[in-house]
Design a protein around this motif. Structure first.
Motif, PDB file in Angstrom:
ATOM      1  N   TYR A  97     -25.689  22.925 -27.531  1.00  0.00           N
ATOM      2  CA  TYR A  97     -26.165  24.302 -27.444  1.00  0.00           C
ATOM      3  C   TYR A  97     -25.022  25.305 -27.525  1.00  0.00           C
ATOM      4  O   TYR A  97     -25.218  26.464 -27.904  1.00  0.00           O
ATOM      5  CB  TYR A  97     -27.021  24.542 -26.201  1.00  0.00           C
ATOM      6  N   PHE A  98     -23.784  24.878 -27.217  1.00  0.00           N
ATOM      7  CA  PHE A  98     -22.637  25.759 -27.392  1.00  0.00           C
ATOM      8  C   PHE A  98     -22.527  26.179 -28.859  1.00  0.00           C
ATOM      9  O   PHE A  98     -22.333  27.352 -29.178  1.00  0.00           O
ATOM     10  CB  PHE A  98     -21.343  25.055 -26.966  1.00  0.00           C
ATOM     11  N   ASP A  99     -22.634  25.193 -29.756  1.00  0.00           N
ATOM     12  CA  ASP A  99     -22.521  25.470 -31.187  1.00  0.00           C
ATOM     13  C   ASP A  99     -23.701  26.290 -31.695  1.00  0.00           C
ATOM     14  O   ASP A  99     -23.543  27.163 -32.549  1.00  0.00           O
ATOM     15  CB  ASP A  99     -22.441  24.150 -31.970  1.00  0.00           C
ATOM     16  N   ALA A 100     -24.903  26.006 -31.157  1.00  0.00           N
ATOM     17  CA  ALA A 100     -26.103  26.718 -31.610  1.00  0.00           C
ATOM     18  C   ALA A 100     -26.064  28.195 -31.236  1.00  0.00           C
ATOM     19  O   ALA A 100     -26.786  29.004 -31.829  1.00  0.00           O
ATOM     20  CB  ALA A 100     -27.351  26.062 -31.014  1.00  0.00           C
ATOM     21  N   LEU A 101     -25.227  28.562 -30.272  1.00  0.00           N
ATOM     22  CA  LEU A 101     -25.115  29.964 -29.852  1.00  0.00           C
ATOM     23  C   LEU A 101     -24.191  30.772 -30.754  1.00  0.00           C
ATOM     24  O   LEU A 101     -24.270  32.008 -30.760  1.00  0.00           O
ATOM     25  CB  LEU A 101     -24.594  30.035 -28.413  1.00  0.00           C
ATOM     26  N   VAL A 102     -23.330  30.101 -31.510  1.00  0.00           N
ATOM     27  CA  VAL A 102     -22.353  30.833 -32.333  1.00  0.00           C
ATOM     28  C   VAL A 102     -22.305  30.265 -33.752  1.00  0.00           C
ATOM     29  O   VAL A 102     -21.233  29.939 -34.263  1.00  0.00           O
ATOM     30  CB  VAL A 102     -20.946  30.781 -31.687  1.00  0.00           C
ATOM     31  N   PRO A 103     -23.449  30.165 -34.427  1.00  0.00           N
ATOM     32  CA  PRO A 103     -23.427  29.621 -35.790  1.00  0.00           C
ATOM     33  C   PRO A 103     -22.729  30.587 -36.744  1.00  0.00           C
ATOM     34  O   PRO A 103     -22.801  31.810 -36.581  1.00  0.00           O
ATOM     35  CB  PRO A 103     -24.914  29.488 -36.131  1.00  0.00           C
ATOM     36  N   THR A 104     -22.054  30.033 -37.737  1.00  0.00           N
ATOM     37  CA  THR A 104     -21.421  30.882 -38.747  1.00  0.00           C
ATOM     38  C   THR A 104     -22.444  31.393 -39.754  1.00  0.00           C
ATOM     39  O   THR A 104     -22.227  32.422 -40.400  1.00  0.00           O
ATOM     40  CB  THR A 104     -20.323  30.102 -39.486  1.00  0.00           C
TER      41      THR A 104
END
Length: 466
Positions: A163-170
């Protein structure tokens, strides 16, 4: 020289920073240790930034449904980067706000990684490897939790997300497979679908949202499927292969069926585990069970003078539960009289998807398993004037009472803004209000909360508007 405190808190999330403030309010010399940013996961990577993104998803939903209200728009452009920037700015402001609260309450903030050396002795290692030693009469562990890994699924921050990555997608993926349908998985599935992503949800349990009442979970599933979200329950990811552009996923059901899917991204949202490693727990004989620290009703661990609150102390892993434990833990150690232990079964749970879900207490299935005689009421929002007026009438309120005593055993809500309404049932429960008591309450009209009243009346066998 070793510094001495009355209370030293490890971790500055909703449990840690609240514990520090409450200790300072009691006049106790207090310090808080944080290895990253003040506010912990909730403010920086959990509760708050997800709600900022979900607000963007709500705007997207509104834009798509303007015509019934007489509006029309031209071409609408969406920039994922701007939405992420907004989300991060909200988190940054709140984290800075906690820094202000620490100064306001004369709480020392120690940056670094903490480890218990002995009862009341904590070593803190800074980024440059400097080690300082601190002593405290009371040490409160509020180290939180992190995503639980799924066997064979290794997040890489690119194709396979936590979910860390899903919060800051490019960028916005064209397709996303979400593993796990608890609150985190369901919120992200709803969020990305509203933003235009093709979403698939995979859950090992027989129903999505496994902790929720069956009727609520079934309703959410129907709503999700009507929106085009594909759902596999009683299923798991048996194989996964990440390529340069896509991920190939094999989904196997308990019935033996196998589906091979190709998606842009995979999000692992299959629960969390406590941050219990490298704290020195074993050396002090502090008990850990299933990845969480074991505590008593006052948040005390098996080591004298050491406490644990929040996610690291086990379910329900919710920010408001952490904050409540923080206050009761500190009040108890400060000698406050008449402190009440927390009944974890009645901590409200909220899921901020579309539709929203809110609940507290027992599900109908759990209540029936107790053998009590029940009074169960339900009110459909299709009969709510306010819900119809705002075009959000898909949902219901369900209440469960003990038929003999009138005790509120459970409340379950699905629909618009139910996360803002569930506390009404929480207050009723705390004040030991019965079904008859709630029936006498005057609810304003027209409001969404009238459905709460109607559900109570339904349980008593005297519904008015259905």
């Amino acid at each position: 020289m070793t510094q001495k405190y009355d209370v030293l808190v490890v971790g500055s999330g909703p449990g840690g920073y609240v514990a520090a403030i409450r200790a300072a309010q009691h006049g106790l010399r207090t310090a808080i240790v944080e290895r990253d940013r003040l506010g912990g996961i909730c403010l920086n990577w959990g509760c708050i930034p997800t709600k900022a993104l979900l607000h963007g998803a709500d705007v997207a939903h509104t834009l798509v449904n303007l015509q019934p209200l007489g509006f029309s728009t031209g071409s609408v452009e969406f920039d994922m980067g701007r939405l992420v920037e907004f989300s991060r700015s909200v988190s940054g402001r709140l984290s800075d706000g906690i820094g202000y609260l620490m100064k306001k309450n004369d709480i020392d903030v120690v940056e670094g990684v903490a480890r218990l050396l002995d009862k009341g002795v904590v070593a803190v290692t800074t980024a440059d490897e400097t080690v300082s030693e601190y002593r405290a009469d009371h040490v409160i562990l509020a180290t939180g939790a992190r995503p639980r890994p799924v066997p064979g699924v290794i997040p890489d921050g690119d194709r396979i997300w936590t979910y860390f990555d899903a919060l800051v997608p490019t960028d916005l993926p064209k397709s996303l497979l979400v593993i796990g349908s608890g609150a985190v998985g369901v919120e992200f599935a709803s969020l990305y679908k509203d933003l235009g992503t093709d979403v698939t949800l995979v859950e090992m349990a027989p129903q999505i949202m496994p902790v929720e009442d069956f009727a609520v979970a079934s309703h959410v599933r129907r709503q999700f499927e009507q929106r085009g979200i594909k759902i596999h329950t009683g299923a798991s990811v048996s194989e996964l292969a990440a390529g340069p552009d896509t991920v190939t996923v094999t989904v196997q059901s308990t019935a033996g069926t196998v589906d091979e899917l190709t998606v842009d991204r995979v999000l692992v949202a299959a629960g969390i585990q406590g941050n219990v490693e490298d704290l020195g727990l074993t050396e002090l004989g502090i008990e850990v069970e299933h990845g969480f620290i074991t505590t008593d009703q006052w948040c005390r661990t098996s080591a004298f003078g050491v406490y644990a609150i929040g996610d690291v102390a086990g379910a329900p892993c919710l920010a408001h539960k952490a904050s409540h434990e923080a206050v009761l833990c500190v009040d108890k150690l400060a000698g406050v009289q008449h402190v009440r232990p927390l009944d974890r079964d009645y901590v409200p749970g909220c899921t901020y998807a579309r539709p929203q879900v809110a609940s507290l207490g027992l599900t109908e299935e759990q209540a029936r398993a107790t053998g009590r005689r029940l009074q169960v009421g339900q009110f459909d929002l299709q009969a709510s004037g306010k819900a119809l007026a705002i075009g959000e009438a898909d949902g219901f309120v369900k209440t469960i009472f003990d038929a003999d005593s009138g005790e509120l055993l459970g409340a379950h809500m699905v629909g618009p803004d139910v996360t803002e309404q569930i506390q009404g049932f929480g207050i009723a429960r705390a004040l030991e209000a019965t079904a008859d008591d709630l029936a006498e309450v005057v609810f304003a009209h027209p409001t969404l909360s009238e459905a709460m009243h109607e559900s109570v009346l339904s349980a008593l066998g005297r519904p008015i508007n259905m």
